[in-house]
Write a protein that holds these residues in place. Structure first.
Motif, mmCIF file in Angstrom:
data_model
loop_
_atom_site.group_PDB
_atom_site.id
_atom_site.type_symbol
_atom_site.label_atom_id
_atom_site.label_comp_id
_atom_site.label_asym_id
_atom_site.label_seq_id
_atom_site.Cartn_x
_atom_site.Cartn_y
_atom_site.Cartn_z
ATOM 1 N N MET A 294 0.868 -1.185 0.053
ATOM 2 C CA MET A 294 0.069 -0.038 -0.010
ATOM 3 C C MET A 294 0.804 1.149 -0.017
ATOM 4 O O MET A 294 0.310 2.579 0.093
ATOM 5 N N ASN A 295 2.284 1.122 -0.022
ATOM 6 C CA ASN A 295 3.014 2.371 -0.024
ATOM 7 C C ASN A 295 2.982 3.415 1.175
ATOM 8 O O ASN A 295 2.380 4.665 0.674
ATOM 9 N N PRO A 296 2.829 2.725 2.286
ATOM 10 C CA PRO A 296 2.746 3.530 3.487
ATOM 11 C C PRO A 296 3.531 4.851 3.501
ATOM 12 O O PRO A 296 4.677 4.767 3.259
ATOM 13 N N ASN A 297 3.013 6.089 3.531
ATOM 14 C CA ASN A 297 4.004 7.266 3.885
ATOM 15 C C ASN A 297 4.746 7.628 2.604
ATOM 16 O O ASN A 297 5.589 8.305 2.595
ATOM 17 N N GLY A 298 4.190 6.884 1.380
ATOM 18 C CA GLY A 298 4.774 7.278 0.261
ATOM 19 C C GLY A 298 6.122 6.921 -0.179
ATOM 20 O O GLY A 298 7.111 7.411 -0.574
ATOM 21 N N TRP A 299 6.720 5.735 0.728
ATOM 22 C CA TRP A 299 8.001 5.239 0.901
ATOM 23 C C TRP A 299 8.562 4.776 -0.545
ATOM 24 O O TRP A 299 9.632 4.805 -0.751
ATOM 25 N N PHE A 300 7.634 4.251 -1.284
ATOM 26 C CA PHE A 300 8.139 3.479 -2.537
ATOM 27 C C PHE A 300 7.647 4.206 -3.685
ATOM 28 O O PHE A 300 7.361 3.690 -4.895
ATOM 29 N N GLN A 301 7.272 5.516 -3.514
ATOM 30 C CA GLN A 301 6.667 6.373 -4.521
ATOM 31 C C GLN A 301 7.651 6.378 -5.759
ATOM 32 O O GLN A 301 8.793 6.767 -5.772
ATOM 33 N N ARG A 302 7.232 5.923 -6.830
ATOM 34 C CA ARG A 302 7.852 6.038 -8.092
ATOM 35 C C ARG A 302 8.057 7.671 -8.829
ATOM 36 O O ARG A 302 7.144 8.352 -8.743
ATOM 37 N N GLY A 303 9.204 8.018 -9.246
ATOM 38 C CA GLY A 303 9.400 9.027 -9.628
ATOM 39 C C GLY A 303 8.727 9.100 -10.996
ATOM 40 O O GLY A 303 8.355 8.337 -11.631
ATOM 41 N N PRO A 304 8.586 10.448 -11.536
ATOM 42 C CA PRO A 304 7.753 10.594 -12.716
ATOM 43 C C PRO A 304 8.511 10.378 -13.879
ATOM 44 O O PRO A 304 9.770 10.241 -13.822
ATOM 45 N N LEU A 305 7.944 9.740 -14.965
ATOM 46 C CA LEU A 305 8.678 9.223 -16.397
ATOM 47 C C LEU A 305 9.433 10.624 -16.667
ATOM 48 O O LEU A 305 8.931 11.580 -16.881
ATOM 49 N N ASP A 306 10.532 10.327 -17.054
ATOM 50 C CA ASP A 306 11.397 11.331 -17.613
ATOM 51 C C ASP A 306 11.152 11.459 -19.144
ATOM 52 O O ASP A 306 11.436 10.778 -20.011
ATOM 53 N N ALA A 307 10.283 12.454 -19.539
ATOM 54 C CA ALA A 307 9.829 12.814 -20.683
ATOM 55 C C ALA A 307 10.873 13.089 -21.738
ATOM 56 O O ALA A 307 10.817 12.547 -22.779
ATOM 57 N N ALA A 308 12.046 13.964 -21.152
ATOM 58 C CA ALA A 308 13.176 14.322 -22.079
ATOM 59 C C ALA A 308 13.962 12.940 -22.504
ATOM 60 O O ALA A 308 14.455 12.723 -23.542
ATOM 61 N N ALA A 309 14.137 12.029 -21.548
ATOM 62 C CA ALA A 309 14.725 10.735 -21.968
ATOM 63 C C ALA A 309 13.910 9.819 -22.669
ATOM 64 O O ALA A 309 14.517 9.472 -23.846
ATOM 65 N N MET A 310 12.839 9.844 -22.689
ATOM 66 C CA MET A 310 11.769 9.134 -23.772
ATOM 67 C C MET A 310 11.851 9.724 -24.949
ATOM 68 O O MET A 310 11.754 8.950 -25.932
ATOM 69 N N ALA A 311 11.894 11.090 -25.097
ATOM 70 C CA ALA A 311 11.829 11.465 -26.483
ATOM 71 C C ALA A 311 13.292 11.386 -27.129
ATOM 72 O O ALA A 311 13.066 11.302 -28.426
ATOM 73 N N ARG A 312 14.278 11.295 -26.302
ATOM 74 C CA ARG A 312 15.564 10.910 -26.874
ATOM 75 C C ARG A 312 15.345 9.541 -27.271
ATOM 76 O O ARG A 312 16.041 9.200 -28.474
ATOM 77 N N TYR A 313 14.866 8.706 -26.584
ATOM 78 C CA TYR A 313 14.840 7.077 -26.951
ATOM 79 C C TYR A 313 13.945 6.981 -28.243
ATOM 80 O O TYR A 313 14.142 6.183 -29.192
#
Length: 429
Positions: A294-313
């Motif tokens: 349940m990701n208590p306290n946001g301990w395992f929150q994923r960071g946002p997708l790096d749009a710039a990196a995906m654009a390069r890919y």
């Protein structure tokens, strides 16, 4: 220090027993419910429209009718939506009407948009009669008079997941078939977004609904639902920990009790002591794993997708995409494409064609020729994801592994597993 501990110990022991007793009385009901409902969930999952079901309900694509390119369809959307790279652009036939092919676009914020691929117009809301026609066509019985609209709703027990929010309100359509099937059609864009059967609905009241505490009024408030599940799980963790501590304190393996037993209890209390002490460690790890999920306290929150990196890919948008493809698919029957998803890889526009059985093939979006990806192309594109982190290994993986495996969804294989000096990435072939 020893004397302080001796004076404090009776009170600590009192609260230890008190906490375990009362949390155990309430928590044991939760444990039993979670175990029994978990067994049901092993065999009957929460109602969901799978890709195979969705694609089987769509009509074969008519590319010759799709005169509006995906880039032109994007220009119809609001400026703030166009400013961000869309998550997904797919072409399919709008069911139950003469609307023909439509572009289904998911924007960077998860919003859902539909644009006609025939004339570039944005279709209006779908009424009850249109929803009935869509359901008839989707079920493969376009003339079935038994299909009827039941209601229009924001959410009910089977549509509580927040992923459906961009598609609400929903029309619930009863097919009145032997399985008691009901379809949910989005009022916003006419997509069929969920199906349920009488059997699924019955078993989920014994499975997913109690296991996830998925009752509609509570699940409609995601933050409240999250807190309820986290704190109930935390209370059960405390119950298990205090039980293990008491069990260890009360067991004697060497200097046994007068009757030679390792426990001072008898009858059911003895069974509770020994079985609880042995099984408590399993219960503790099991409940902690559920609590952490349940990701208590946001301990395992994923960071946002790096749009710039995906654009390069992907190299999306370069060069400009010519539309329609020079060579159009000619398959018939189940092998005919039901959906075409626009992808970009290494600056190449591609179409992922998916048939009625969810089988996938990838073609060049400009020429229609089959597309393939070599090892060096994969390495070159992957290197652009993280500049300065050179690719050290690229392996074609044909089996699932610890990081790429199917749990509640099927994973695409084979994939290229690419390793750099700082992280790993996986991409579908």
């Amino acid at each position: 220090m020893t004397s302080i501990w001796r004076r404090a110990w009776p009170r600590i022991r009192h609260w230890l027993y008190w906490t375990h007793r009362w949390l155990g009385i309430g928590g044991c009901l939760l444990f039993v419910m979670w175990f029994v409902s978990g067994v049901v969930m092993m065999y009957v999952g929460y109602p969901n429209l799978t890709d195979e079901e969705r694609l089987a309900g769509l009509a074969p694509l008519r590319f010759e009718q799709a005169q509006v390119s995906p880039m032109a369809a994007l220009q119809v959307l609001p400026e703030d939506v166009r400013a961000l790279q869309p998550r997904r652009i797919g072409l399919e036939m709008q069911a139950g009407s003469d609307a023909g092919p439509v572009w289904r676009i998911v924007d960077a914020r998860g919003g859902r948009h539909t644009v006609s691929a025939r004339d570039g117009q944005v279709p209006g809301p779908v009424d009850a009669a249109q929803a009935e026609a869509i359901a008839r066509a989707f079920s493969g019985h376009p003339d079935d008079a038994n299909v009827h609209w039941a209601e229009t709703l924001e959410r009910d027990q089977w549509t509580v997941p927040q992923g459906l929010n961009p598609l609400r309100p929903l029309h619930r359509i009863a097919l009145n078939d032997a399985a008691g099937t009901e379809l949910y059609v989005s009022q916003r864009n006419g997509e069929v977004v969920r199906d349920t059967t009488r059997s699924e609905r019955f078993w989920n009241w014994l499975g997913s609904v109690p296991h996830w505490i998925y009752f509609t009024p509570l699940r409609a408030d995601p933050p409240l639902w999250h807190e309820v599940v986290v704190w109930l799980s935390a209370a059960c963790i405390v119950s298990a920990v205090t039980g293990i501590v008491i069990g260890i304190l009360r067991v004697r393996l060497r200097r046994r009790f007068r009757n030679g037993a390792v426990t001072p209890y008898s009858g059911w209390m003895a069974w509770h002591h020994i079985a609880g002490l042995v099984g408590g460690f399993f219960v503790l790890t099991w409940i902690i794993s559920g609590w952490l999920s349940m990701n208590p306290n946001g301990w395992f929150q994923r960071g946002p997708l790096d749009a710039a990196a995906m654009a390069r890919y992907t190299g999306a948008g370069t060069p400009a995409l010519a539309w329609p493809p020079a060579v159009l698919p000619t398959e018939e029957g189940d092998a005919a494409a039901r959906e075409a998803v626009l992808l970009w890889f290494d600056g190449r526009p591609l179409l992922q064609l998916r048939d009625a059985r969810a089988r996938v093939r990838v073609v060049d979006a400009a020429t229609g020729a089959p597309a393939s990806f070599g090892k060096e192309e994969i390495r070159r594109a992957a290197a652009r994801l993280r500049p300065g982190a050179p690719v050290t290994l690229a392996v074609l993986q044909t089996r699932e592994d610890f990081h790429w495996y199917g749990h509640h969804r099927e994973r695409v294989l084979p994939v290229w597993r690419v390793e750099s000096t700082t992280r790993r990435a996986a991409g579908s072939t």
